[in-house]
Design a protein around this motif. Structure first.
Motif, PDB file in Angstrom:
ATOM      1  N   GLY A 205      56.913  57.209  33.050  1.00  0.00           N
ATOM      2  CA  GLY A 205      58.420  57.857  33.346  1.00  0.00           C
ATOM      3  C   GLY A 205      59.274  57.887  32.035  1.00  0.00           C
ATOM      4  N   ALA A 206      59.349  56.531  31.738  1.00  0.00           N
ATOM      5  CA  ALA A 206      60.287  56.261  30.543  1.00  0.00           C
ATOM      6  C   ALA A 206      59.850  57.205  29.284  1.00  0.00           C
ATOM      7  CB  ALA A 206      60.257  54.841  30.014  1.00  0.00           C
ATOM      8  N   ALA A 207      58.530  57.259  28.934  1.00  0.00           N
ATOM      9  CA  ALA A 207      58.082  58.186  28.050  1.00  0.00           C
ATOM     10  C   ALA A 207      58.606  59.531  28.066  1.00  0.00           C
ATOM     11  CB  ALA A 207      56.734  57.913  28.017  1.00  0.00           C
ATOM     12  N   PHE A 208      58.282  60.111  29.256  1.00  0.00           N
ATOM     13  CA  PHE A 208      58.710  61.476  29.494  1.00  0.00           C
ATOM     14  C   PHE A 208      60.096  61.627  29.268  1.00  0.00           C
ATOM     15  CE2 PHE A 208      54.428  62.439  31.337  1.00  0.00           C
ATOM     16  CZ  PHE A 208      54.389  63.587  30.847  1.00  0.00           C
ATOM     17  N   ALA A 209      61.132  60.621  29.810  1.00  0.00           N
ATOM     18  CA  ALA A 209      62.387  60.831  29.771  1.00  0.00           C
ATOM     19  C   ALA A 209      62.943  60.691  28.207  1.00  0.00           C
ATOM     20  CB  ALA A 209      63.076  59.747  30.611  1.00  0.00           C
ATOM     21  N   SER A 210      62.327  59.824  27.508  1.00  0.00           N
ATOM     22  CA  SER A 210      62.588  59.794  25.912  1.00  0.00           C
ATOM     23  C   SER A 210      62.170  60.741  25.088  1.00  0.00           C
ATOM     24  CB  SER A 210      62.182  58.359  25.623  1.00  0.00           C
ATOM     25  OG  SER A 210      62.424  57.292  26.300  1.00  0.00           O
ATOM     26  N   PHE A 211      60.897  61.189  25.200  1.00  0.00           N
ATOM     27  CA  PHE A 211      60.113  62.233  24.557  1.00  0.00           C
ATOM     28  C   PHE A 211      60.061  63.501  25.446  1.00  0.00           C
ATOM     29  CE2 PHE A 211      58.785  57.883  23.165  1.00  0.00           C
ATOM     30  CZ  PHE A 211      59.198  58.125  21.691  1.00  0.00           C
ATOM     31  N   GLN A 212      61.235  64.150  25.450  1.00  0.00           N
ATOM     32  CA  GLN A 212      61.135  65.321  26.480  1.00  0.00           C
ATOM     33  C   GLN A 212      60.350  66.376  25.780  1.00  0.00           C
ATOM     34  OE1 GLN A 212      64.981  66.371  27.310  1.00  0.00           O
ATOM     35  NE2 GLN A 212      65.589  64.319  28.303  1.00  0.00           N
ATOM     36  N   GLY A 213      59.610  67.259  26.575  1.00  0.00           N
ATOM     37  CA  GLY A 213      59.105  68.379  26.100  1.00  0.00           C
ATOM     38  C   GLY A 213      59.390  69.556  27.255  1.00  0.00           C
ATOM     39  N   GLY A 214      58.908  70.506  27.011  1.00  0.00           N
ATOM     40  CA  GLY A 214      59.221  71.815  27.995  1.00  0.00           C
ATOM     41  C   GLY A 214      58.639  73.285  27.524  1.00  0.00           C
ATOM     42  N   TYR A 215      59.489  74.369  27.553  1.00  0.00           N
ATOM     43  CA  TYR A 215      58.696  75.480  27.419  1.00  0.00           C
ATOM     44  C   TYR A 215      59.578  76.161  26.462  1.00  0.00           C
ATOM     45  CZ  TYR A 215      56.746  74.403  31.998  1.00  0.00           C
ATOM     46  OH  TYR A 215      55.859  73.796  33.042  1.00  0.00           O
ATOM     47  N   LYS A 216      58.803  77.176  25.565  1.00  0.00           N
ATOM     48  CA  LYS A 216      59.408  77.966  24.506  1.00  0.00           C
ATOM     49  C   LYS A 216      58.772  79.421  24.820  1.00  0.00           C
ATOM     50  CE  LYS A 216      57.270  78.310  20.638  1.00  0.00           C
ATOM     51  NZ  LYS A 216      56.650  77.949  19.488  1.00  0.00           N
ATOM     52  N   SER A 217      60.012  80.238  24.466  1.00  0.00           N
ATOM     53  CA  SER A 217      59.798  81.689  24.831  1.00  0.00           C
ATOM     54  C   SER A 217      58.943  82.362  23.683  1.00  0.00           C
ATOM     55  CB  SER A 217      61.191  82.357  24.637  1.00  0.00           C
ATOM     56  OG  SER A 217      60.798  83.780  24.903  1.00  0.00           O
ATOM     57  N   LYS A 218      57.887  83.180  23.961  1.00  0.00           N
ATOM     58  CA  LYS A 218      57.075  83.860  22.999  1.00  0.00           C
ATOM     59  C   LYS A 218      57.983  84.868  21.978  1.00  0.00           C
ATOM     60  CE  LYS A 218      52.868  83.431  25.635  1.00  0.00           C
ATOM     61  NZ  LYS A 218      51.746  84.599  26.245  1.00  0.00           N
ATOM     62  N   ASP A 219      58.983  85.180  22.733  1.00  0.00           N
ATOM     63  CA  ASP A 219      60.026  86.236  21.873  1.00  0.00           C
ATOM     64  C   ASP A 219      60.745  85.406  20.691  1.00  0.00           C
ATOM     65  OD1 ASP A 219      59.320  88.143  23.380  1.00  0.00           O
ATOM     66  OD2 ASP A 219      60.792  87.757  24.935  1.00  0.00           O
ATOM     67  N   ALA A 220      60.718  84.115  20.547  1.00  0.00           N
ATOM     68  CA  ALA A 220      61.411  83.266  19.624  1.00  0.00           C
ATOM     69  C   ALA A 220      60.716  83.332  18.305  1.00  0.00           C
ATOM     70  CB  ALA A 220      61.981  82.067  19.996  1.00  0.00           C
ATOM     71  N   ASN A 221      61.298  83.794  17.346  1.00  0.00           N
ATOM     72  CA  ASN A 221      60.846  83.767  16.042  1.00  0.00           C
ATOM     73  C   ASN A 221      60.562  82.700  15.198  1.00  0.00           C
ATOM     74  OD1 ASN A 221      59.426  84.910  13.595  1.00  0.00           O
ATOM     75  ND2 ASN A 221      61.553  85.906  12.836  1.00  0.00           N
ATOM     76  N   ILE A 222      59.715  81.563  15.838  1.00  0.00           N
ATOM     77  CA  ILE A 222      59.549  80.370  15.249  1.00  0.00           C
ATOM     78  C   ILE A 222      57.936  80.252  15.273  1.00  0.00           C
ATOM     79  CG2 ILE A 222      59.908  78.025  15.734  1.00  0.00           C
ATOM     80  CD1 ILE A 222      62.246  78.804  17.365  1.00  0.00           C
ATOM     81  N   GLY A 223      57.561  79.725  13.996  1.00  0.00           N
ATOM     82  CA  GLY A 223      56.035  79.409  14.026  1.00  0.00           C
ATOM     83  C   GLY A 223      55.714  78.544  14.844  1.00  0.00           C
TER      84      GLY A 223
END
Length: 318
Positions: A205-223
């Motif tokens: 739980g502490a690792a998830f709270a410290s190193f957060q992740g999530g979702y990225k839109s496919k429309d974003a112009n990022i490699g």
């Protein structure tokens, strides 16, 4: 080791190679005892598995302690794999090479303390007639070749009762229901597993709270292979509002305070049972009388009195 496993054994005997008396530690898995036995004295038979290297086997046969018979090549220790022993060997940097090289494998001698009614060595009464009573002997057999290496008398010639000699000493920790005693793993192993599992949950739980992740839109112009770097800002073809809308991070909660309280209860329960709590002097007033402080120290040191008494008795037997 005694506190962890509950039972430890030592063998006191005369070594035929060194020609002196020895007292050596014996692993519990190398002692085979009948199910109904509670002590070595009331066990009708028990077997000691003795790993013997090839050179020592030749010495024992040359000295006449074992019969000079062909035994063939040994197969080494064939006991089943034990995960706890594997973890211990890994932590200590040890490797069981007897499974790898047959030329260094050990013979496994089964030394059985049993009762036999041998022909021409029968127990006789006053008239010289056989009574049919089995007498105590020590029979040594090579496990692989099934060859009998020796049969030796296991009683004192001067004793009329012909009571068997016991060469093993049992060091108990906490008395159990049968032959083996209980250790801390048997008593508080559940607390240890619960504390380990809860600690793992808190760390995740502490690792998830410290190193957060999530979702990225496919429309974003990022490699797709773009990664963040410490202290560096990278250019993207998005505005600030678009960049904020392109990512979404779930709300990761910090480990609940109730988990820490439960972990503290588990640790305190295990510490109290294992008597590893801090000195009772810390709970008393610093301005208390010297006699009271000494009494508190003595009270805290009496927790292991029963265990010390059993170990002292075993040392007397040894």
């Amino acid at each position: 080791i005694l506190a962890r496993s509950g039972s430890q054994f030592k063998k006191v005997y005369r070594d035929p190679i060194k020609n002196k008396n020895l007292s050596r530690w014996v692993r519990g898995q190398y002692l085979v005892v009948p199910y109904g036995a509670t002590t070595f004295d009331n066990a009708h038979r028990f077997t000691h598995l003795i790993p013997t290297n090839q050179n020592d086997m030749k010495k024992m046969q040359r000295s006449g302690f074992y019969r000079d018979v062909a035994l063939g090549m040994p197969t080494g220790d064939q006991k089943p794999s034990n995960k706890m022993e594997e973890r211990q060997d890994e932590a200590q940097g040890q490797t069981n090479t007897s499974q790898m090289m047959l030329n260094e494998a050990d013979y496994m001698v089964m030394e059985c303390c049993c009762e036999l009614d041998l022909e021409r060595f029968e127990d006789a009464d006053e008239l010289g007639e056989p009574t049919g009573i089995a007498l105590p002997y020590i029979v040594s057999v090579d496990r692989d070749s099934k060859q009998v290496l020796s049969i030796r008398r296991n009683w004192d010639k001067e004793e009329q009762t012909r009571t068997k000699e016991v060469w093993f000493v049992h060091y108990p920790y906490l008395p159990g229901d049968g032959f083996y005693s209980d250790g801390l793993i048997h008593k508080i192993g559940g607390l240890g597993q619960a504390a380990s599992g809860l600690t793992k949950i808190i760390m995740i739980g502490a690792a998830f709270a410290s190193f957060q992740g999530g979702y990225k839109s496919k429309d974003a112009n990022i490699g797709s292979d773009e990664q963040l770097e410490w202290g560096r800002y990278k250019d993207v073809d998005l505005t600030a509002s678009e960049l904020e809308k392109a990512f979404w991070t779930p709300k990761f909660q910090q480990p609940n305070e109730a988990m820490f309280k439960i972990l503290g209860l588990l640790e305190d329960g295990g510490r109290r049972f294992a008597s590893t709590s801090e000195s009772m002097v810390g709970d008393a007033s610093n301005t208390g009388p010297v006699g009271t402080t000494v009494a508190l120290i003595e009270q805290g040191s009496k927790v292991f009195s029963g265990i010390h008494k059993r170990c002292h008795n075993a040392q007397g037997q040894e």
